[in-house]
Design a protein around this motif. Structure first.
Motif, PDB file in Angstrom:
ATOM      1  N   GLU A   4       0.835  -1.206   0.000  1.00 23.01           N
ATOM      2  CA  GLU A   4       0.000   0.000   0.000  1.00 23.01           C
ATOM      3  C   GLU A   4       0.870   1.256   0.000  1.00 23.01           C
ATOM      4  O   GLU A   4       0.580   2.216  -0.714  1.00 23.01           O
ATOM      5  CB  GLU A   4      -0.919  -0.006   1.220  1.00 23.01           C
ATOM      6  CG  GLU A   4      -1.918   1.120   1.219  1.00 23.01           C
ATOM      7  CD  GLU A   4      -2.875   1.018   2.384  1.00 23.01           C
ATOM      8  OE1 GLU A   4      -3.126   2.058   3.013  1.00 23.01           O
ATOM      9  OE2 GLU A   4      -3.352  -0.091   2.659  1.00 23.01           O
ATOM     10  N   GLN A   5       1.943   1.251   0.760  1.00 28.42           N
ATOM     11  CA  GLN A   5       2.853   2.392   0.790  1.00 28.42           C
ATOM     12  C   GLN A   5       3.540   2.569  -0.553  1.00 28.42           C
ATOM     13  O   GLN A   5       3.722   3.695  -1.028  1.00 28.42           O
ATOM     14  CB  GLN A   5       3.892   2.214   1.895  1.00 28.42           C
ATOM     15  CG  GLN A   5       3.334   2.386   3.277  1.00 28.42           C
ATOM     16  CD  GLN A   5       4.374   2.116   4.340  1.00 28.42           C
ATOM     17  OE1 GLN A   5       5.372   1.441   4.097  1.00 28.42           O
ATOM     18  NE2 GLN A   5       4.131   2.626   5.543  1.00 28.42           N
ATOM     19  N   ARG A   6       3.913   1.461  -1.178  1.00 22.82           N
ATOM     20  CA  ARG A   6       4.557   1.538  -2.487  1.00 22.82           C
ATOM     21  C   ARG A   6       3.588   2.108  -3.517  1.00 22.82           C
ATOM     22  O   ARG A   6       3.957   2.929  -4.337  1.00 22.82           O
ATOM     23  CB  ARG A   6       5.041   0.162  -2.900  1.00 22.82           C
ATOM     24  CG  ARG A   6       5.843   0.173  -4.180  1.00 22.82           C
ATOM     25  CD  ARG A   6       6.394  -1.162  -4.499  1.00 22.82           C
ATOM     26  NE  ARG A   6       5.441  -2.180  -4.030  1.00 22.82           N
ATOM     27  CZ  ARG A   6       5.560  -3.469  -4.215  1.00 22.82           C
ATOM     28  NH1 ARG A   6       6.588  -3.940  -4.859  1.00 22.82           N
ATOM     29  NH2 ARG A   6       4.676  -4.313  -3.772  1.00 22.82           N
ATOM     30  N   ARG A   7       2.332   1.658  -3.457  1.00 25.73           N
ATOM     31  CA  ARG A   7       1.307   2.158  -4.382  1.00 25.73           C
ATOM     32  C   ARG A   7       1.083   3.655  -4.180  1.00 25.73           C
ATOM     33  O   ARG A   7       0.972   4.410  -5.137  1.00 25.73           O
ATOM     34  CB  ARG A   7      -0.004   1.386  -4.173  1.00 25.73           C
ATOM     35  CG  ARG A   7      -1.124   1.824  -5.054  1.00 25.73           C
ATOM     36  CD  ARG A   7      -0.875   1.405  -6.479  1.00 25.73           C
ATOM     37  NE  ARG A   7      -2.011   1.811  -7.282  1.00 25.73           N
ATOM     38  CZ  ARG A   7      -1.926   2.229  -8.506  1.00 25.73           C
ATOM     39  NH1 ARG A   7      -0.772   2.283  -9.109  1.00 25.73           N
ATOM     40  NH2 ARG A   7      -2.988   2.579  -9.167  1.00 25.73           N
ATOM     41  N   THR A   8       1.035   4.088  -2.934  1.00 23.90           N
ATOM     42  CA  THR A   8       0.873   5.505  -2.625  1.00 23.90           C
ATOM     43  C   THR A   8       2.047   6.303  -3.172  1.00 23.90           C
ATOM     44  O   THR A   8       1.865   7.376  -3.757  1.00 23.90           O
ATOM     45  CB  THR A   8       0.747   5.717  -1.107  1.00 23.90           C
ATOM     46  OG1 THR A   8      -0.380   4.986  -0.630  1.00 23.90           O
ATOM     47  CG2 THR A   8       0.577   7.178  -0.755  1.00 23.90           C
ATOM     48  N   GLU A   9       3.242   5.780  -3.032  1.00 23.10           N
ATOM     49  CA  GLU A   9       4.438   6.459  -3.542  1.00 23.10           C
ATOM     50  C   GLU A   9       4.405   6.539  -5.070  1.00 23.10           C
ATOM     51  O   GLU A   9       4.764   7.560  -5.655  1.00 23.10           O
ATOM     52  CB  GLU A   9       5.699   5.738  -3.070  1.00 23.10           C
ATOM     53  CG  GLU A   9       6.984   6.437  -3.426  1.00 23.10           C
ATOM     54  CD  GLU A   9       7.107   7.814  -2.806  1.00 23.10           C
ATOM     55  OE1 GLU A   9       7.727   8.679  -3.449  1.00 23.10           O
ATOM     56  OE2 GLU A   9       6.589   8.029  -1.699  1.00 23.10           O
ATOM     57  N   GLU A  10       3.960   5.466  -5.723  1.00 28.88           N
ATOM     58  CA  GLU A  10       3.840   5.478  -7.188  1.00 28.88           C
ATOM     59  C   GLU A  10       2.853   6.543  -7.643  1.00 28.88           C
ATOM     60  O   GLU A  10       3.113   7.272  -8.597  1.00 28.88           O
ATOM     61  CB  GLU A  10       3.397   4.109  -7.704  1.00 28.88           C
ATOM     62  CG  GLU A  10       4.456   3.049  -7.645  1.00 28.88           C
ATOM     63  CD  GLU A  10       3.936   1.684  -8.083  1.00 28.88           C
ATOM     64  OE1 GLU A  10       2.759   1.586  -8.503  1.00 28.88           O
ATOM     65  OE2 GLU A  10       4.701   0.718  -7.992  1.00 28.88           O
ATOM     66  N   ALA A  15       1.638  11.792 -10.015  1.00 27.79           N
ATOM     67  CA  ALA A  15       1.056  13.125  -9.834  1.00 27.79           C
ATOM     68  C   ALA A  15       2.127  14.199 -10.009  1.00 27.79           C
ATOM     69  O   ALA A  15       1.897  15.224 -10.654  1.00 27.79           O
ATOM     70  CB  ALA A  15       0.399  13.243  -8.467  1.00 27.79           C
ATOM     71  N   GLY A  16       3.306  13.961  -9.453  1.00 21.50           N
ATOM     72  CA  GLY A  16       4.404  14.908  -9.612  1.00 21.50           C
ATOM     73  C   GLY A  16       4.814  15.072 -11.070  1.00 21.50           C
ATOM     74  O   GLY A  16       5.065  16.184 -11.537  1.00 21.50           O
ATOM     75  N   LEU A  17       4.853  13.966 -11.792  1.00 16.52           N
ATOM     76  CA  LEU A  17       5.193  14.021 -13.208  1.00 16.52           C
ATOM     77  C   LEU A  17       4.148  14.816 -13.983  1.00 16.52           C
ATOM     78  O   LEU A  17       4.481  15.679 -14.804  1.00 16.52           O
ATOM     79  CB  LEU A  17       5.296  12.599 -13.777  1.00 16.52           C
ATOM     80  CG  LEU A  17       5.516  12.502 -15.291  1.00 16.52           C
ATOM     81  CD1 LEU A  17       6.858  13.106 -15.673  1.00 16.52           C
ATOM     82  CD2 LEU A  17       5.412  11.065 -15.736  1.00 16.52           C
ATOM     83  N   ILE A  18       2.878  14.545 -13.722  1.00 19.63           N
ATOM     84  CA  ILE A  18       1.797  15.260 -14.411  1.00 19.63           C
ATOM     85  C   ILE A  18       1.866  16.747 -14.116  1.00 19.63           C
ATOM     86  O   ILE A  18       1.743  17.580 -15.023  1.00 19.63           O
ATOM     87  CB  ILE A  18       0.427  14.661 -14.016  1.00 19.63           C
ATOM     88  CG1 ILE A  18       0.294  13.262 -14.619  1.00 19.63           C
ATOM     89  CG2 ILE A  18      -0.713  15.563 -14.477  1.00 19.63           C
ATOM     90  CD1 ILE A  18      -0.877  12.471 -14.092  1.00 19.63           C
TER      91      ILE A  18
END
Length: 82
Positions: A4-10, A15-18
């Motif tokens: 779940e933490q990895r998914r949140t980080e992804e 979002a940062g890229l967008i």
């Protein structure tokens, strides 16, 4: 929990890229004005996708009406837009 933490980080990375792409494309617009440009473009694209099936028929009917000399082809749209 680690998944779940990895998914949140992804998601944060995406979002940062967008946002970084949006910042580079924004040009002369302030952050507060950006929505005035993006929202209408997003809506136009969504309408284009929603009407994709009838687009050829609508364009053909509009051309036919122009050839008949009808100047305001949009008035008849409800009858042939579907």
């Amino acid at each position: 929990m680690a998944t779940e933490q990895r998914r949140t980080e992804e998601l944060r990375n995406y979002a940062g890229l967008i946002w970084s792409i949006a910042d580079s494309l924004r040009g002369p617009y302030k952050r507060s004005e950006y929505g005035h440009v993006i929202l209408p473009l997003t809506l136009m694209r969504r309408l284009d996708q929603a009407m994709e099936d009838s687009k050829d028929a609508v364009v053909a009917e509009a051309e036919r009406r122009r050839e008949q000399g009808i100047e305001n082809v949009e008035r008849g749209c409800p009858t042939f837009c579907g």
